[in-house]
Design a protein around this motif. Structure first.
Motif, PDB file in Angstrom:
ATOM      1  N   TYR A  31     -30.961 -32.440  -3.776  1.00 38.40           N
ATOM      2  CA  TYR A  31     -31.334 -33.648  -4.521  1.00 38.40           C
ATOM      3  C   TYR A  31     -32.900 -33.642  -4.487  1.00 38.40           C
ATOM      4  CZ  TYR A  31     -31.984 -38.574  -5.845  1.00 38.40           C
ATOM      5  OH  TYR A  31     -32.549 -39.540  -6.516  1.00 38.40           O
ATOM      6  N   PHE A  32     -33.294 -33.870  -2.954  1.00 37.57           N
ATOM      7  CA  PHE A  32     -34.505 -34.050  -2.869  1.00 37.57           C
ATOM      8  C   PHE A  32     -35.711 -33.010  -3.098  1.00 37.57           C
ATOM      9  CE2 PHE A  32     -32.828 -37.428   0.115  1.00 37.57           C
ATOM     10  CZ  PHE A  32     -33.381 -38.436  -0.578  1.00 37.57           C
ATOM     11  N   ASP A  33     -34.958 -31.674  -3.000  1.00 33.98           N
ATOM     12  CA  ASP A  33     -35.740 -30.318  -3.092  1.00 33.98           C
ATOM     13  C   ASP A  33     -35.826 -30.020  -4.478  1.00 33.98           C
ATOM     14  OD1 ASP A  33     -36.742 -30.182  -0.614  1.00 33.98           O
ATOM     15  OD2 ASP A  33     -35.575 -28.742   0.010  1.00 33.98           O
ATOM     16  N   ARG A  34     -35.355 -30.953  -5.491  1.00 38.66           N
ATOM     17  CA  ARG A  34     -35.229 -30.153  -6.984  1.00 38.66           C
ATOM     18  C   ARG A  34     -36.362 -29.735  -7.480  1.00 38.66           C
ATOM     19  NH1 ARG A  34     -34.659 -35.461  -6.634  1.00 38.66           N
ATOM     20  NH2 ARG A  34     -35.551 -37.022  -8.113  1.00 38.66           N
ATOM     21  N   GLU A  35     -37.662 -30.288  -7.411  1.00 42.09           N
ATOM     22  CA  GLU A  35     -38.933 -29.607  -7.939  1.00 42.09           C
ATOM     23  C   GLU A  35     -39.146 -28.534  -7.085  1.00 42.09           C
ATOM     24  OE1 GLU A  35     -39.869 -30.819 -10.576  1.00 42.09           O
ATOM     25  OE2 GLU A  35     -38.304 -32.399 -10.393  1.00 42.09           O
ATOM     26  N   ILE A  36     -39.256 -28.246  -5.748  1.00 45.22           N
ATOM     27  CA  ILE A  36     -39.420 -27.111  -5.244  1.00 45.22           C
ATOM     28  C   ILE A  36     -38.586 -26.020  -5.456  1.00 45.22           C
ATOM     29  CG2 ILE A  36     -39.408 -26.139  -2.769  1.00 45.22           C
ATOM     30  CD1 ILE A  36     -40.179 -28.639  -1.713  1.00 45.22           C
ATOM     31  N   ARG A  45     -37.252 -25.714  -8.275  1.00 44.10           N
ATOM     32  CA  ARG A  45     -37.449 -24.963  -9.672  1.00 44.10           C
ATOM     33  C   ARG A  45     -38.429 -23.444  -9.442  1.00 44.10           C
ATOM     34  NH1 ARG A  45     -35.438 -28.633 -13.103  1.00 44.10           N
ATOM     35  NH2 ARG A  45     -35.565 -30.759 -12.550  1.00 44.10           N
ATOM     36  N   ILE A  46     -39.076 -23.575  -8.209  1.00 41.49           N
ATOM     37  CA  ILE A  46     -40.079 -22.392  -7.879  1.00 41.49           C
ATOM     38  C   ILE A  46     -39.218 -21.416  -7.061  1.00 41.49           C
ATOM     39  CG2 ILE A  46     -42.122 -21.962  -6.868  1.00 41.49           C
ATOM     40  CD1 ILE A  46     -43.084 -24.698  -7.678  1.00 41.49           C
ATOM     41  N   GLU A  62     -31.896 -20.547  -9.651  1.00 40.26           N
ATOM     42  CA  GLU A  62     -30.494 -20.418  -9.962  1.00 40.26           C
ATOM     43  C   GLU A  62     -29.505 -21.560  -9.156  1.00 40.26           C
ATOM     44  OE1 GLU A  62     -30.950 -19.116  -5.913  1.00 40.26           O
ATOM     45  OE2 GLU A  62     -32.158 -18.954  -7.650  1.00 40.26           O
ATOM     46  N   ARG A  63     -30.330 -22.493  -8.605  1.00 45.25           N
ATOM     47  CA  ARG A  63     -29.442 -23.497  -7.894  1.00 45.25           C
ATOM     48  C   ARG A  63     -28.832 -24.513  -9.008  1.00 45.25           C
ATOM     49  NH1 ARG A  63     -32.115 -24.561  -1.828  1.00 45.25           N
ATOM     50  NH2 ARG A  63     -31.289 -22.732  -1.158  1.00 45.25           N
ATOM     51  N   PRO A  64     -27.844 -25.180  -8.903  1.00 44.54           N
ATOM     52  CA  PRO A  64     -27.099 -26.042  -9.687  1.00 44.54           C
ATOM     53  C   PRO A  64     -28.121 -27.064 -10.442  1.00 44.54           C
ATOM     54  CG  PRO A  64     -25.916 -25.782  -7.917  1.00 44.54           C
ATOM     55  CD  PRO A  64     -27.241 -25.202  -7.325  1.00 44.54           C
ATOM     56  N   ILE A  65     -28.721 -27.945  -9.744  1.00 41.38           N
ATOM     57  CA  ILE A  65     -29.829 -28.665 -10.184  1.00 41.38           C
ATOM     58  C   ILE A  65     -30.823 -28.213 -11.153  1.00 41.38           C
ATOM     59  CG2 ILE A  65     -31.473 -30.481  -9.966  1.00 41.38           C
ATOM     60  CD1 ILE A  65     -29.740 -31.418  -7.783  1.00 41.38           C
ATOM     61  N   GLY A  79     -43.676 -21.540  -2.711  1.00 40.49           N
ATOM     62  CA  GLY A  79     -43.123 -22.923  -3.176  1.00 40.49           C
ATOM     63  C   GLY A  79     -43.380 -24.092  -2.581  1.00 40.49           C
ATOM     64  N   ASP A  80     -43.283 -24.086  -1.124  1.00 40.39           N
ATOM     65  CA  ASP A  80     -43.747 -25.288  -0.301  1.00 40.39           C
ATOM     66  C   ASP A  80     -45.272 -25.623  -0.307  1.00 40.39           C
ATOM     67  OD1 ASP A  80     -40.975 -25.273   0.679  1.00 40.39           O
ATOM     68  OD2 ASP A  80     -41.417 -24.085   2.507  1.00 40.39           O
ATOM     69  N   ARG A  81     -45.783 -24.538  -0.541  1.00 34.62           N
ATOM     70  CA  ARG A  81     -47.514 -24.935  -0.734  1.00 34.62           C
ATOM     71  C   ARG A  81     -47.879 -25.760  -1.968  1.00 34.62           C
ATOM     72  NH1 ARG A  81     -49.637 -20.062   0.974  1.00 34.62           N
ATOM     73  NH2 ARG A  81     -50.377 -20.535   2.836  1.00 34.62           N
TER      74      ARG A  81
END
Length: 281
Positions: free
Chosen positions: A63-68, A70-71, A75-78, A186-188
Motif C-alpha cells: 500500500y505504501f510502496d505503490r508508487e515505487i 510502478r517502477i 506486476e504487483r497487484p496494486i 526505483g528507490d532513488r
C-alpha cells in the motif's frame, strides 16, 4: 476487474510463500525450545498469528510502496490494477486484527509482548523506517529473527532460540541490503535514502558479505556448547557454504545472491530441527 483476479491479487499481497515460511520458522522456534511437553494450542496460535501478521505487513508495505512498485515491480497487484489501494489497506487491517485476537486469546504474556512490538514495527516500517539508511534493514532483520523468539515464547522457553535469532537476524540483514542494491533505481527516483544509495552499492554489498561471514562463524556455537550434536553440524556447514557463496554472488548478481541467501537461511533452520530431533532421540 473480475472477482477471481481481485481474490488472486489479495492473496498475492500477502506473499503467501513468505508468510507461510515465517509461520514455519515460528514452529521451528517452538520445536527447538519445547522441553516440557508441546502445547499444541499455543503453538498453532503462534504460527497462525505469524502468518497473518506477516501477510498483513506485506500488504501494508505494498500500500505504501505503490508508487515505487510502478517502477520496480509493476506486476504487483496494486500497480497492475487487480486490487485498489483502499481495498489493500482494509485487507491488511483485517489480517492484523485477526492476528491480535489469536495472540491475546491463546499466548503467554512474553509472546503477546513480542507480537505487539512486531505488529507496531510492521505497521510503521514503510512510512517511518524504510528510507533511513540501514535502519529499515535492521528492523526487517529483527522481525525475521524474532519469529524464532516468538515460537520459543509461545512455549515459555525463549533461551534456546536466542542463537537462532542472532543467526537469522544477521542473515536477513545481509539479504535486505542486497535487495536494496537490487532496487536502487526505483528507490532513488522516489527519493529514498537507502543504505546502497547513502554509502554506495559496493560498500553495501561488502557489509552484507561481512554479515554473512559473521553468521557463518557463529553458527557452530550450539555444537561447541553441547546444545546440539554432530548431526546439527553436518547440516549447518553446507548451509554456511550456500550463504557465503550467496554473499559473494551478490556482487555480480544481486537478484540471484539474495535468492540463494534465502535458501541457505532455510537450510540453517533445518539444521536446528535436525539437532533438536537428534537430542530428543
Amino acid at each position: 476487474m473480475g472477482t477471481v483476479e481481485r481474490g488472486r491479487g489479495l492473496v498475492e499481497l500477502t506473499r503467501p510463500v513468505n508468510s507461510i515460511a515465517a509461520g514455519v520458522l515460528t514452529f521451528i522456534g517452538s520445536f527447538v525450545a519445547a522441553d516440557q511437553g508441546f502445547p499444541v494450542g499455543a503453538v498453532v496460535a503462534a504460527v497462525g498469528a505469524t502468518i497473518l501478521a506477516t501477510g498483513a505487513g506485506n500488504a501494508i508495505n505494498d500500500y505504501f510502496d505503490r508508487e515505487i512498485d510502478r517502477i520496480n515491480n509493476p506486476e504487483r497487484p496494486i500497480p497492475r490494477g487487480a486490487v485498489s489501494p483502499r481495498a489493500c489497506l482494509w485487507f491488511s487491517i483485517g489480517l492484523f486484527l485477526t492476528a491480535v485476537v489469536l495472540a491475546l486469546a491463546l499466548l503467554p504474556p512474553l509472546a503477546i509482548a513480542i507480537a505487539v512490538v512486531n505488529l507496531l514495527a510492521l505497521i510503521t516500517y514503510t512510512e517511518l523506517f524504510k528510507g533511513l539508511p540501514g535502519v529499515g534493514n535492521a528492523l526487517v532483520a529483527y522481525l525475521g529473527g524474532s519469529t524464532f523468539l516468538f515460537g520459543g515464547a509461545a512455549v515459555d522457553n525463549v533461551e534456546p532460540t536466542i542463537v537462532l535469532f542472532v543467526l537469522a537476524a544477521l542473515s536477513t540483514l545481509a539479504r535486505e541490503i542486497i535487495k536494496d542494491v537490487e532496487d536502487v533505481e526505483g528507490d532513488r527516483e522516489e527519493g529514498l535514502n537507502t543504505l546502497p544509495i547513502a554509502i554506495g552499492e559496493r560498500r553495501a554489498l561488502q557489509l552484507a558479505a561481512g554479515m554473512v561471514a559473521v553468521a557463518a562463524v557463529a553458527s557452530p556455537v550450539p555444537y561447541l556448547t553441547g546444545t546440539f550434536g554432530l548431526s546439527y553440524l553436518v547440516v549447518v556447514l553446507p548451509a554456511d557454504a550456500v550463504m557465503l557463496y550467496a554473499g559473494y554472488e551478490g556482487f555480480s548478481d544481486p537478484t540471484a545472491g539474495q535468492s540463494h541467501l534465502k535458501y541457505g537461511m532455510f537450510l540453517a533452520a533445518l539444521a536446528f530441527i535436525v539437532g533438536r530431533a537428534a537430542a530428543l532421540a
